[in-house]
Design an enzyme around this catalytic site. Structure first.
Site, PDB file in Angstrom:
ATOM      1  N   GLU A 632       0.813  -1.220   0.000  1.00  0.00           N
ATOM      2  CA  GLU A 632       0.000   0.000   0.000  1.00  0.00           C
ATOM      3  C   GLU A 632       0.846   1.269   0.000  1.00  0.00           C
ATOM      4  O   GLU A 632       0.584   2.220   0.734  1.00  0.00           O
ATOM      5  CB  GLU A 632      -0.983  -0.016   1.175  1.00  0.00           C
ATOM      6  CG  GLU A 632      -1.974  -1.169   1.069  1.00  0.00           C
ATOM      7  CD  GLU A 632      -3.007  -1.195   2.189  1.00  0.00           C
ATOM      8  OE1 GLU A 632      -3.082  -0.212   2.957  1.00  0.00           O
ATOM      9  OE2 GLU A 632      -3.740  -2.201   2.291  1.00  0.00           O
ATOM     10  N   GLU A 730      -5.288 -10.384  -2.945  1.00  0.00           N
ATOM     11  CA  GLU A 730      -6.196 -10.402  -1.787  1.00  0.00           C
ATOM     12  C   GLU A 730      -7.646 -10.339  -2.256  1.00  0.00           C
ATOM     13  O   GLU A 730      -8.437  -9.534  -1.757  1.00  0.00           O
ATOM     14  CB  GLU A 730      -5.897  -9.226  -0.845  1.00  0.00           C
ATOM     15  CG  GLU A 730      -4.466  -9.131  -0.368  1.00  0.00           C
ATOM     16  CD  GLU A 730      -4.228  -7.911   0.512  1.00  0.00           C
ATOM     17  OE1 GLU A 730      -5.214  -7.360   1.049  1.00  0.00           O
ATOM     18  OE2 GLU A 730      -3.065  -7.503   0.663  1.00  0.00           O
TER      19      GLU A 730
END
Length: 849
Positions: A632, A730
């Protein structure tokens, strides 16, 4: 582009037809759509030289929501009783379908009492980018009030293409006397005649995909399988009409119907049939409902749907369900089962798809925005806030690329745009109410051209929805230069709203916004699944740990490392031959960084980073095939701000040095869906290029895949820009409707050939990342999403069996992944495991026997 020409030179058309004996006027669409009305859909003519489909003049039949919608011509005055006619039509199809689709030629007969009958002339399979000649013939014993010729047949959402139609009178051999006798005789209704319009309306009301479901039209569309059948009227068997299947020599002899064109892979169908049996049997007999699937290699497969025990002369309801993981041709439904010599009785059959109620009457590809062309000024639009709107000209005429991927051939845009000025807040912009137009659980694609002027720097532009008091993101783009940009996105609404408003917003106060060609339309994602089938290669049997490898788990207290949980999970995966991704080493979101780490000065933080890398990768060297080194980084910047870009590069180089066998990844979210300008594909690849230019050996791109309402062309367009091998790391999708969730998942699983692997992020109802994202319920039972996943996995698994050749070899083609081979000899059985990695080279496995 010619849309329609009302002042056609009909005399010229008649002369052209007369020269060749063709009873179809304007047969090559040289006069636009004159004499060719569309049947419940939209049509336009592409002129010669357009560059589309080799530059040929053609009619494009679009916005088709039902398979029988097409193009028609009234030929009543040009046909006569007793004559035979031959039909040839040059046809094609365009859309997201895979393989081929059927086009039908049909005659509709309308009588004085408004009764309608239909004659099937012929059909032809067509594939994309090719023209085919559909041929057939027909004759009429009498001429009713209206005789309408029309072309129909591809699945909803597919565009029907027509280049030319010729109908010639081939013979009139009957004598005048015989013609008179034919005119006096009553019309004979055979299996070619069927009041299909009435039936279509009946089935539309019930959602039943079985036509002539209660035998109101005899045995039309029903075929006896190696036996005989007839229909008895009401009053025979307890007052009810029924089909009687008799002279059955085997238990599998029965009655069948082809349902190929009415089913799709991934959907779940429920079956209910009112059945009985008659004969000399004692007690009860079993009636079975079965599907027969015929695949491309002529291999047949049978799917058991359900069974019911019936007593002599009693009606029972047989119920069951089925779903298809692939789409063979044909798909045959049939009823069978009582012992040989017993008559099978069938009163009615209903097959419906309850999970597809949101798709009923969905106008796929139809724009729900009013006055999108701005031909009527700003009618239908209103300014949100105290800004000013006006209509100007000079915007692109071409449909934006992502919309064009979904819609195919389309009329040009008008070239008009809305200019929004005097904005004092960034939420101000053009708006429209769409409350009555949005349907629940449909996925809508958003597309528009946008441009800004008078901006001093990059500006974010957003398509937003106000759903009652909730804000929904429909797409976002960051633009900084004075050119037109495409903005694309998607959304889905799953709860009934009192008000739904669409609006564009985002530039700073004082920056003028220009908007052109806003398109919002429901997408037929299942049609795209068929297009993407056989294009995807995936790895299976991988695992990823949710938290057990993250720093806040392995080093909850600074300097005290604990790998117990990670070790246990890794041992389990190793014992079960499951490869593992290492997620994640560093996480840039400051909220995820331990307070003890946040308090370190730069020097101590660099030491802590080095200790983390050394401890983790030395301990697990060779055991993780991938590592998400930084997670991220497009949404957080703790390490970047504290240590600088060079130290972020050092994280990758050090990780690679400590474990050269592992690929090192970046990993972030929303790069794939157009909803977040912070992680747009352009910004993501810019970050990666910076790392690579400074020596970071980035081996792959991770995309989380926590996505809402995914649309194939939007995902595909984003992934096209990234370049490196891509993994969805994910994946979870959320909807309170299982079949919608299953479609979301299939979009992600199928969409792009550059995606080398996909990790599901939790799947059990009792342990989720977000609600309504599970594949397995709390009791351990698969739901529709789980069944769809397993069906796709089965489709992508490779199976082969056979005998070795003279060189003691056995060859086969297979997907990437882990394999087990079993070799059986007269006296022994040997098994061996191996892995097929990506590459074009032949892999040779030796087995000693």
């Amino acid at each position: 582009m010619v849309i329609a020409i009302n002042n056609s030179d009909s005399q010229s058309s008649k002369e052209n037809g007369k020269d060749i004996g063709n009873i179809i006027l304007n047969h090559e669409f040289l006069d636009g759509l004159h004499l060719w009305p569309p049947n419940g859909c939209h049509t336009f003519v592409v002129p010669a030289g357009s560059g589309y489909r080799n530059g040929l003049t053609m009619a494009v039949v679009t916005k088709r929501t039902i398979w029988w919608q097409g193009l028609e011509q009234d030929i009543t005055s040009r046909v006569s009783a007793g004559s035979s006619y031959t039909v040839s039509a040059c046809v094609g199809a365009s859309g997201t379908f895979q393989g081929s689709v059927k086009v039908f030629a049909t005659i509709k007969l309308v009588y004085q009492n408004s009764e309608m009958k239909f004659i099937s002339i012929g059909k032809k399979y067509v594939s994309k980018e090719s023209w085919e000649m559909l041929e057939g013939s027909f004759s009429l014993s009498t001429v009713p009030n209206e005789v309408i010729f029309y072309l129909e047949g591809p699945p909803p959402g597919t565009q029907l293409l027509i280049k030319s139609v010729v109908i010639l009178r081939s013979s009139s051999t009957a004598s005048d006397e015989s013609k008179q006798e034919m005119e006096k005789a009553p019309m004979i209704t055979t299996n070619n005649y069927f009041d299909s319009q009435s039936s279509k309306e009946d089935e539309k009301d019930t959602g039943n995909i079985i036509l002539n479901h209660d035998f109101s039209y005899g045995l039309y569309l029903w075929n006896p399988n190696c036996c005989e059948a007839f229909v008895v009227p009401a009053g025979y068997h307890k007052g009810l009409a029924a089909a009687i299947v008799t002279n059955r020599k085997e238990c599998w002899h029965g009655l069948e119907q082809d349902i190929t064109s009415k089913v799709s892979e991934g959907s779940t169908y429920t079956v209910s049939a009112c059945v009985g049996a008659s004969g000399t049997f004692q007690g009860s007999a079993e009636v079975l409902a079965t599907l027969k699937l015929v695949h491309e290699n002529s291999q047949m497969k049978f799917i058991f749907i359900g069974k019911k025990s019936v007593s002599n002369e009693c009606w029972e309801m047989l119920e069951g369900s089925f779903s298809l993981s692939t789409m063979p041709d044909p798909v045959i439904f049939f009823l069978e089962g009582p012992p040989a010599g017993t008559d099978l009785l069938i009163k009615s059959v209903v097959i419906s798809c309850p999970s597809s109620s949101a798709w009923d009457d969905a106008d796929f590809g139809v724009n729900i925005i009013t006055n999108t062309s701005l031909n009527y000024g700003t009618n239908g639009w209103f300014p949100l806030g105290n800004c000013t709107m006006s209509v100007q000209t000079g915007s692109p005429l071409m449909m934006p690329p992502m919309a064009r991927d979904s819609l195919g051939a389309h009329e040009p845009l008008s070239g008009c745009y809305i200019l929004v000025t005097n904005c004092t807040q960034n939420w101000m912009g053009p708006a429209q109410m769409i409350t009555e137009k949005v349907k629940l659980y449909l996925t809508y694609q958003v597309s528009a051209w946008v441009k800004i002027i008078q901006a001093s720097g990059p500006q974010s532009v957003n398509v937003a929805l106000g759903v009652d008091s909730q804000w929904v993101n429909g797409g976002q783009v960051e633009i900084s230069n004075d050119i037109w940009h495409e903005i694309g996105g998607s959304f889905r609404i799953e709860k009934q709203a009192a008000k739904v408003m669409i609006y564009l917003q985002g530039p700073a106060a004082g920056v003028d916004l220009m908007v052109a060609g806003l398109q919002i339309f429901p997408v037929d994602r299942r049609a795209r699944f068929r297009h993407l089938k056989r294009q995807t290669e995936k790895n299976f049997n991988w695992a990823v740990f949710g938290n057990e490898l993250k720093r806040y788990w392995t080093e909850a207290q600074q300097g005290n490392f604990n790998y117990k949980d990670a070790d246990e999970l890794l041992n389990f995966c190793t014992q079960n031959n499951i490869q593992v991704r290492g997620h994640c080493i560093f996480w840039e979101e400051v909220a995820t960084v331990q307070s003890s780490v946040q308090s370190l000065n730069k020097s101590d933080l660099m030491t802590a980073v080095q200790n983390c890398l050394t401890g983790l990768l030395t301990r697990y060297k060779g055991k993780f095939k991938h590592y998400d080194v930084i997670n991220e980084m497009m949404h957080g910047s703790f390490y970047l701000d504290r240590l600088g870009k060079d130290n972020c590069v050092n994280m990758f180089t050090t990780a690679h040095q400590l474990d050269p066998s592992a690929f090192v990844f970046v990993n972030d979210y929303h790069a794939e869906d157009g909803s977040d300008s912070r992680s747009s594909p352009e910004k993501y690849i810019e970050y990666i290029h910076h790392l690579q230019e400074h020596g970071a050996p980035v081996g792959g791109i991770g995309i989380h895949g926590h996505i809402d309402s995914p649309v194939g062309p939007i995902v595909c367009s984003a992934l096209d820009k990234l370049g490196l091998p891509i993994w969805f790391t994910e994946v979870d999708v959320s909807s309170d409707k299982e079949y919608v969730r299953a479609d979301d998942l299939e979009v992600i699983l199928r969409e792009h050939p550059a995606v080398e692997g996909i990790m599901l992020w939790r799947f059990w109802e009792l342990f989720l990342n977000r609600p309504n994202s599970h594949l397995v319920n709390a009791k351990g039972d698969l739901n529709e999403t789980g069944r769809r996943y397993l069906a796709l996995k089965h489709e992508w698994l490779s199976h082969a069996h056979g005998h070795i050749d003279e060189q003691s070899q056995f060859s086969f083609r297979g997907f990437h992944g882990s394999y087990e081979v079993e070799v059986t000899t007269v006296s022994n059985k040997i098994t061996k495991k191996f892995v097929v990695d990506k590459g074009d080279d032949t892999l040779v496995i030796s087995v000693d026997i």
